[in-house]
Motif scaffolding. Structure first.
Motif, PDB file in Angstrom:
ATOM      1  N   TYR A 154       0.813  -1.221   0.000  1.00 23.07           N
ATOM      2  CA  TYR A 154       0.000   0.000   0.000  1.00 23.07           C
ATOM      3  C   TYR A 154       0.845   1.268   0.000  1.00 23.07           C
ATOM      4  O   TYR A 154       0.338   2.361  -0.304  1.00 23.07           O
ATOM      5  CB  TYR A 154      -0.954   0.003   1.200  1.00 23.07           C
ATOM      6  N   LYS A 155       2.125   1.161   0.333  1.00 20.98           N
ATOM      7  CA  LYS A 155       3.008   2.327   0.313  1.00 20.98           C
ATOM      8  C   LYS A 155       3.649   2.568  -1.056  1.00 20.98           C
ATOM      9  O   LYS A 155       4.319   3.584  -1.243  1.00 20.98           O
ATOM     10  CB  LYS A 155       4.125   2.154   1.340  1.00 20.98           C
ATOM     11  N   ARG A 156       3.451   1.672  -1.982  1.00 20.90           N
ATOM     12  CA  ARG A 156       4.169   1.743  -3.259  1.00 20.90           C
ATOM     13  C   ARG A 156       3.470   2.599  -4.301  1.00 20.90           C
ATOM     14  O   ARG A 156       3.982   2.739  -5.414  1.00 20.90           O
ATOM     15  CB  ARG A 156       4.367   0.326  -3.827  1.00 20.90           C
ATOM     16  N   TYR A 157       2.327   3.173  -3.972  1.00 26.43           N
ATOM     17  CA  TYR A 157       1.586   3.946  -4.968  1.00 26.43           C
ATOM     18  C   TYR A 157       0.916   5.152  -4.299  1.00 26.43           C
ATOM     19  O   TYR A 157       0.602   5.124  -3.107  1.00 26.43           O
ATOM     20  CB  TYR A 157       0.522   3.074  -5.647  1.00 26.43           C
ATOM     21  N   CYS A 165      -4.079 -10.449   7.266  1.00 31.01           N
ATOM     22  CA  CYS A 165      -5.036  -9.905   6.299  1.00 31.01           C
ATOM     23  C   CYS A 165      -5.676 -11.034   5.507  1.00 31.01           C
ATOM     24  O   CYS A 165      -5.068 -12.093   5.316  1.00 31.01           O
ATOM     25  CB  CYS A 165      -4.338  -8.949   5.333  1.00 31.01           C
ATOM     26  N   ASP A 166      -6.887 -10.803   5.028  1.00 34.71           N
ATOM     27  CA  ASP A 166      -7.483 -11.774   4.125  1.00 34.71           C
ATOM     28  C   ASP A 166      -6.832 -11.640   2.753  1.00 34.71           C
ATOM     29  O   ASP A 166      -6.298 -10.584   2.390  1.00 34.71           O
ATOM     30  CB  ASP A 166      -9.000 -11.570   4.029  1.00 34.71           C
ATOM     31  N   LYS A 198      -3.319  -3.082   5.024  1.00 35.14           N
ATOM     32  CA  LYS A 198      -2.341  -2.100   5.476  1.00 35.14           C
ATOM     33  C   LYS A 198      -1.571  -2.619   6.686  1.00 35.14           C
ATOM     34  O   LYS A 198      -1.172  -1.873   7.568  1.00 35.14           O
ATOM     35  CB  LYS A 198      -3.030  -0.768   5.774  1.00 35.14           C
ATOM     36  N   GLU A 199      -1.348  -3.922   6.670  1.00 32.62           N
ATOM     37  CA  GLU A 199      -0.544  -4.602   7.679  1.00 32.62           C
ATOM     38  C   GLU A 199       0.730  -5.110   7.015  1.00 32.62           C
ATOM     39  O   GLU A 199       0.715  -5.494   5.845  1.00 32.62           O
ATOM     40  CB  GLU A 199      -1.302  -5.801   8.260  1.00 32.62           C
ATOM     41  N   ALA A 227      -4.151  -4.521  -2.605  1.00 36.24           N
ATOM     42  CA  ALA A 227      -3.012  -3.615  -2.431  1.00 36.24           C
ATOM     43  C   ALA A 227      -1.944  -3.891  -3.478  1.00 36.24           C
ATOM     44  O   ALA A 227      -1.363  -2.957  -4.061  1.00 36.24           O
ATOM     45  CB  ALA A 227      -2.436  -3.767  -1.020  1.00 36.24           C
ATOM     46  N   TYR A 228      -1.670  -5.159  -3.729  1.00 29.12           N
ATOM     47  CA  TYR A 228      -0.658  -5.522  -4.720  1.00 29.12           C
ATOM     48  C   TYR A 228      -1.071  -5.065  -6.119  1.00 29.12           C
ATOM     49  O   TYR A 228      -0.254  -4.496  -6.862  1.00 29.12           O
ATOM     50  CB  TYR A 228      -0.445  -7.035  -4.694  1.00 29.12           C
TER      51      TYR A 228
END
Length: 557
Positions: free
Chosen positions: A389-392, A411-412, A404-405, A419-420
């Motif tokens: 989630y930090k990559r974009y 996470c499920d 966001k873990e 996120a990916y």
């Protein structure tokens, strides 16, 4: 009184080693036991004696290993250190499904501070405290009986001899099931803590110490061919090295989600069957810039053997490496390079890292100053996990909800994939912007862009997360990578390479083995290490152009 109590509970260092081996076997090896249990068929196994012998087998193995490492007064510090390291290893194996070998250790050692801190969390600290710090403190405070060095040595060697005898009896009496387990489930040897860590350290040090002290020159005879040397427009190739992108999630490869909406509009050539040289950046990046290919590449070559950029530079092609990752792993050590990951650019950078559009910052000014043929490498941050989630930027969070873990097992699967996929959507945007930049320079430059990811990623399949699994046992999610090519009209004319031909051949299997030979071939460089059969462009030249290239031997200063 206190002294008499201590005397009663005091143990020999040899017994302490036995107890630590038992602790490690029981608490640090859940993934190992799970894999072994599945490998032997669990309760359906028709040899109860074999099942009962497994814990004894492992305990003896660990005891002998610890005994060989811990001697005399160093016994407590060594055992305490091994417990701490084992606790860290067991955490990552439990949470991310990884196995540990020298490649994984290399990848960890070459991870930058920002990437490492993403893995820190309260669960890790609690794990280390309970399974590592507290037992290590207990080991340091455990009273031990003072023995002469002769008695201690005799006790250690005697115990090892007896237990190794038991070990041999176990193996001989249950040879077939043990041989079958090791032969059919080789991954278990990389899952037993701490022997896997010790093996990884040994392998890493062996390769580091075996590295040649003198730089090995590659392509000393590199030169330009006359068909290229007499052209008037600079030929510019942007080689974009992706990070952690897997082909399975590229919509250009048939993925159901539109993760490549912008590239789909840019008339790119997509290679759906591309494979990587390794499963971690520390292996794949230096390997893909070498001429040898995966079969002959060795880790020691990363910093001690020239690669593609050295050959290009020697032949008179200008080279620039721009990095938004954790470095080039030796591939750019002798050429101009820039680190954009710490630029103070408000539109791209925040919290100590930059999004990949920073790689394009001031690139137009660089292109404006070009007068010679040039290769520019853009090394992306891409989809590096676990904090996808930090990559974009926020504008690209189109698939929700997102994980966001950094503890992905919390996470499920759907939120991890969301996120990916958002990170791939942003990569698509950066690549499209790169093509647009090159296209805007069509009046003066002949340009091309080649994108290839260094390795893929596991997103929970088979209980695995992230990457770095040994290649021989790695799932396709970690080795099947995206590869995309774009050619300007000017590049097609000057090179004689047919984009339609390339598109027709794009369905054939390719790999990072092709990269070195394809790029130097495209840039009109010839050397004795060039292998035309690995040049993906070679077969798409008209016969007349190919013949002209073969006849041309003019060297250019």
């Amino acid at each position: 009184m206190r002294e008499s109590i201590l005397k009663r509970v005091a143990v020999s260092r040899n017994v302490l080693t036995m107890l630590v081996a038992l602790w490690l076997m029981l608490t640090m090896n859940l993934p190992f036991w799970r894999s072994v249990w599945q490998g032997v068929g669990g309760m359906s196994n028709d040899s109860p004696l074999f099942l009962l012998s497994l814990p004894l087998f492992v305990w003896i193995w660990l005891y002998v290993l610890l005994s060989l490492l811990a001697w005399g007064r160093l016994t407590k510090p060594v055992l305490g250190g091994l417990v701490l390291v084992s606790a860290g290893a067991s955490y990552f194996m439990n949470c991310y499904g990884i196995v540990i070998d020298y490649n994984m250790l290399t990848n960890m050692l070459q991870t930058d501070v920002a990437e490492a801190t993403e893995l820190l969390n309260g669960r890790l600290l609690l794990w280390l405290l309970l399974l590592g710090v507290l037992p290590a403190l207990l080991i340091s405070r455990m009273p031990t009986r003072p023995l002469t060095w002769r008695r201690e040595l005799a006790g250690k060697l005697g115990s090892m001899a007896v237990l190794l005898g038991v070990f041999a009896v176990l193996v001989m009496s249950q040879y077939q099931p043990y041989a079958s387990l090791i032969r059919n489930h080789r991954e278990v040897r990389l899952m037993l803590v701490p022997s896997n860590v010790v093996g990884a350290v040994h392998g890493y040090l062996k390769r580091e110490l075996a590295a040649p002290a003198v730089l090995e020159v590659v392509g000393a005879d590199a030169h330009r061919i006359s068909a290229v040397s007499t052209q008037h427009r600079p030929r510019v190739t942007l080689l974009v090295v992706g990070e952690t992108a897997r082909a399975a999630n590229f919509s250009l490869n048939g993925y159901a989600r539109p993760t490549n909406p912008e590239l789909a509009k840019r008339d790119v050539i997509n290679y759906p069957q591309a494979s990587s040289c390794g499963t971690a950046t520390a292996v794949s990046v230096p390997c893909m810039f070498q001429d040898l290919g995966r079969a002959d590449y060795k880790d020691s070559m990363a910093g001690n053997r020239e690669g593609m950029l050295d050959v290009l530079q020697r032949a008179g092609v200008d080279v620039l490496w721009r990095d938004n990752n954790s470095g080039c792993k030796g591939a750019c050590d002798r050429v101009p390079n820039e680190d954009v990951s710490h630029l103070n650019l408000a539109q791209f950078c925040a919290d100590g890292e930059c999004h990949d559009e920073a790689l394009l910052h001031n690139l137009q000014a660089y292109l404006d100053g070009l007068t010679r043929d040039t290769v520019v490498v853009l090394h992306m941050k891409g989809s590096h996990g676990p904090a996808y989630y930090k990559r974009y930027p926020a504008a690209f969070e189109r698939f929700t909800p997102v994980c966001k873990e950094v503890q992905l097992d919390r996470c499920d699967t759907a939120s991890i994939v969301n996120a990916y996929d958002n990170s791939l959507l942003y990569t698509d945007h950066v690549l499209a912007a790169t093509i647009d930049l090159l296209r805007s320079n069509a009046a003066r430059l002949d340009t091309a862009m080649l994108y290839m990811s260094d390795h893929g990623e596991s997103l929970g399949e088979h209980g695995m997360y992230l990457h770095g699994v040994p290649y021989a046992m790695a799932p396709s999610e970690q080795t099947h990578v995206p590869m995309v090519l774009w050619f300007s009209d000017g590049m097609q004319r000057s090179s004689g390479i047919s984009a339609d031909c390339l598109r027709q051949q794009a369905g054939q299997p390719v790999s990072q083995d092709n990269l070195f030979h394809s790029v130097i071939g495209l840039m009109g460089v010839r050397t004795s290490v060039y292998q035309p059969q690995l040049d993906i462009f070679r077969g798409c030249m008209p016969a007349t152009v190919a013949q002209q290239v073969e006849r041309s031997e003019l060297r250019v200063d």
